[in-house]
Design an enzyme around this catalytic site. Structure first.
Site, PDB file in Angstrom:
ATOM      1  N   THR A 196       0.746  -1.050   0.033  1.00 38.60           N
ATOM      2  CA  THR A 196       0.077   0.099  -0.039  1.00 38.60           C
ATOM      3  C   THR A 196       0.932   1.324   0.068  1.00 38.60           C
ATOM      4  O   THR A 196       1.896   1.155   0.703  1.00 38.60           O
ATOM      5  CB  THR A 196      -0.828  -0.036   1.294  1.00 38.60           C
ATOM      6  OG1 THR A 196      -1.742  -0.923   1.210  1.00 38.60           O
ATOM      7  CG2 THR A 196      -1.505   1.254   1.378  1.00 38.60           C
ATOM      8  N   ARG A 229     -13.740  -8.082  -0.040  1.00 36.58           N
ATOM      9  CA  ARG A 229     -12.925  -7.830   1.096  1.00 36.58           C
ATOM     10  C   ARG A 229     -12.741  -6.353   1.112  1.00 36.58           C
ATOM     11  O   ARG A 229     -12.036  -5.995   0.196  1.00 36.58           O
ATOM     12  CB  ARG A 229     -12.130  -8.825   0.994  1.00 36.58           C
ATOM     13  CG  ARG A 229     -11.179  -8.770   2.387  1.00 36.58           C
ATOM     14  CD  ARG A 229      -9.724  -7.856   2.145  1.00 36.58           C
ATOM     15  NE  ARG A 229      -8.892  -7.896   3.215  1.00 36.58           N
ATOM     16  CZ  ARG A 229      -7.762  -7.001   3.126  1.00 36.58           C
ATOM     17  NH1 ARG A 229      -7.593  -6.221   2.185  1.00 36.58           N
ATOM     18  NH2 ARG A 229      -6.992  -7.010   4.235  1.00 36.58           N
ATOM     19  N   ASP A 259      -7.716  -2.224   5.871  1.00 33.74           N
ATOM     20  CA  ASP A 259      -7.674  -1.245   6.707  1.00 33.74           C
ATOM     21  C   ASP A 259      -7.538   0.114   5.915  1.00 33.74           C
ATOM     22  O   ASP A 259      -7.835   1.262   6.434  1.00 33.74           O
ATOM     23  CB  ASP A 259      -6.453  -1.242   7.322  1.00 33.74           C
ATOM     24  CG  ASP A 259      -5.215  -1.394   6.830  1.00 33.74           C
ATOM     25  OD1 ASP A 259      -5.107  -2.241   5.909  1.00 33.74           O
ATOM     26  OD2 ASP A 259      -4.159  -0.730   7.097  1.00 33.74           O
ATOM     27  N   THR A 278       0.391   0.006   6.790  1.00 30.45           N
ATOM     28  CA  THR A 278       0.585  -1.093   5.826  1.00 30.45           C
ATOM     29  C   THR A 278       0.730  -2.314   6.125  1.00 30.45           C
ATOM     30  O   THR A 278       0.977  -2.605   7.461  1.00 30.45           O
ATOM     31  CB  THR A 278       1.834  -0.506   4.689  1.00 30.45           C
ATOM     32  OG1 THR A 278       1.869  -1.376   3.677  1.00 30.45           O
ATOM     33  CG2 THR A 278       2.950  -0.623   5.398  1.00 30.45           C
ATOM     34  N   GLY A 313      -4.174  -5.939   6.702  1.00 22.31           N
ATOM     35  CA  GLY A 313      -5.323  -5.009   7.046  1.00 22.31           C
ATOM     36  C   GLY A 313      -6.242  -5.415   8.389  1.00 22.31           C
ATOM     37  O   GLY A 313      -6.574  -4.501   9.109  1.00 22.31           O
TER      38      GLY A 313
HETATM   39  C1  SD4 Z   1      -4.903  -4.246   3.086  1.00 24.44           C
HETATM   40  N1  SD4 Z   1      -3.315  -2.802   4.142  1.00 24.44           N
HETATM   41  O1  SD4 Z   1      -5.643  -4.371   2.151  1.00 24.44           O
HETATM   42  C2  SD4 Z   1      -3.694  -3.392   2.919  1.00 24.44           C
HETATM   43  C3  SD4 Z   1      -2.595  -3.912   1.945  1.00 24.44           C
HETATM   44  C4  SD4 Z   1      -1.245  -3.329   2.406  1.00 24.44           C
HETATM   45  O2  SD4 Z   1       0.894  -2.934   2.251  1.00 24.44           O
HETATM   46  O3  SD4 Z   1      -1.181  -2.203   2.887  1.00 24.44           O
HETATM   47  N2  SD4 Z   1      -0.439  -3.496   1.679  1.00 24.44           N
HETATM   48  O4  SD4 Z   1      -4.834  -5.037   4.011  1.00 24.44           O
END
Ligand code: SD4
Length: 321
Positions: free
Chosen positions: A181, A209, A212, A232, A235
């Protein structure tokens, strides 16, 4: 501390004393802004765009939005925007949120066919009485506001998806490579902070789905009286601990940004004993531009840019194998 650095790097020094009447920083604090900080290696590209805007006197809000848009629009980045890994049904679904120091915020989740969810999130903040729009409603709102419908599943992502289908092996625990992310925190010339967070979420996730990243307080939280934080990684764990809001609260009660990130990672780990392959990282910045970052596992990088520092560094981490 493990730190990987490149480009021009120098120590942050005392550059000026905050004196702007609109500054949210205290009058005696050391001024460290304009400054911008973004997650992962692709944070360098976001910072380049965002810092340029900050130097032109544009707001932190513009800097974080346009900075992360650079990454959303890059099909080579497989975890954000166009080119992101799809869910288990082969659909790319995007989540994003944006927040200002005064508490204004906007978010979109489960958005399809629109490559810049962060810009839609900003529109939700600025043009609607709501904070979050999801799915079909978010897409309809985007189209009504001039966003273009596009195929987000690039040829490369489709190929990976077809490969994945051979085993359809889905583990809800994070694979460190497939979760990157982009989250960005910035303080502008006036001393005002903003943050943005955008992702295609967990690769091969269940259809529908949401992680976070679009949830204010989980993937991102900004409070101009204190500072901001973003997350990151997996989530589900970040939501469970209201991660970013808690990092900001820890700073409110006196922790430095670094200590605050460490406190919340430790709290998270107390609740979640299954540490195999589970990665979460937090990044924080206080209202004076002091920064911190910490992750569960090795490997979380962040990029920082100000007048005196330009670096890509690896965060400290908890689990030493
Ligand atoms: C999630 N937090 O959808 C995100 C994915 C992510 O670094 O952060 N990737 O869970």
């Amino acid at each position: 501390m493990d730190r990987r650095r490149f480009m021009r790097t120098s120590a942050l020094g005392v550059s000026a004393v905050a004196s702007s009447p609109v500054s949210l920083a205290g009058p005696l604090q050391t001024r460290r802004w304009p400054i911008i900080m973004s997650t992962w290696d692709h944070g360098v590209a976001a910072n380049t765009v965002g810092f340029d805007l900050l130097k032109k006197g544009r707001s932190a809000l513009d800097a974080v939005e346009k900075g992360v848009m650079e990454v959303e629009s890059d099909p080579k980045v497989r975890t954000v925007g166009i080119g992101g890994y799809p869910d288990r049904e082969g659909k790319v679904t995007l989540d994003a949120c944006i927040m200002k120091a005064d508490g204004a915020c906007g978010a979109v989740a489960f958005l399809q066919d629109i490559k810049n969810p962060i810009a839609v999130a900003r529109k939700v903040m600025e043009e609607t009485p709501h904070i979050m729009l999801v799915g079909q409603g978010a897409k309809q709102f985007a189209l009504q506001n001039g966003f273009k419908e596009e195929e987000l599943l690039t040829r490369a992502a489709k190929k990976d998806y077809q490969e994945w289908l051979k085993t359809s092996d889905y583990k809800p625990l994070i694979n460190i490579e497939n979760h990157d992310t982009i989250s960005t925190l910035a303080i502008d010339e006036k001393g005002v902070m903003a943050g943005a967070c955008t992702t295609s979420g967990a690769a091969w996730k269940m259809h529908g789905r949401v992680g976070d990243s679009p949830i204010i307080g989980a993937g991102l939280f900004i409070d101009g009286e204190v500072g901001g934080a973003c997350a990151t990684g997996l989530g589900e764990e970040v939501i469970r601990t209201a991660g970013s809001a808690m990092v900001v609260e820890a700073m409110r009660y006196g922790k430095t940004p670094q200590e605050a990130c460490e406190t919340i990672v430790n709290r998270m780990i107390k609740k979640q004993q299954n540490l195999q392959g589970f990665q979460v990282g937090f990044m924080a910045m206080d209202k004076n531009g002091q920064t911190g970052a910490y992750s569960v596992q090795k490997g979380f990088t962040y990029a920082l840019k100000s007048d005196t520092v330009e670096e890509l560094a690896e965060a400290r981490y908890l689990i030493k194998k």
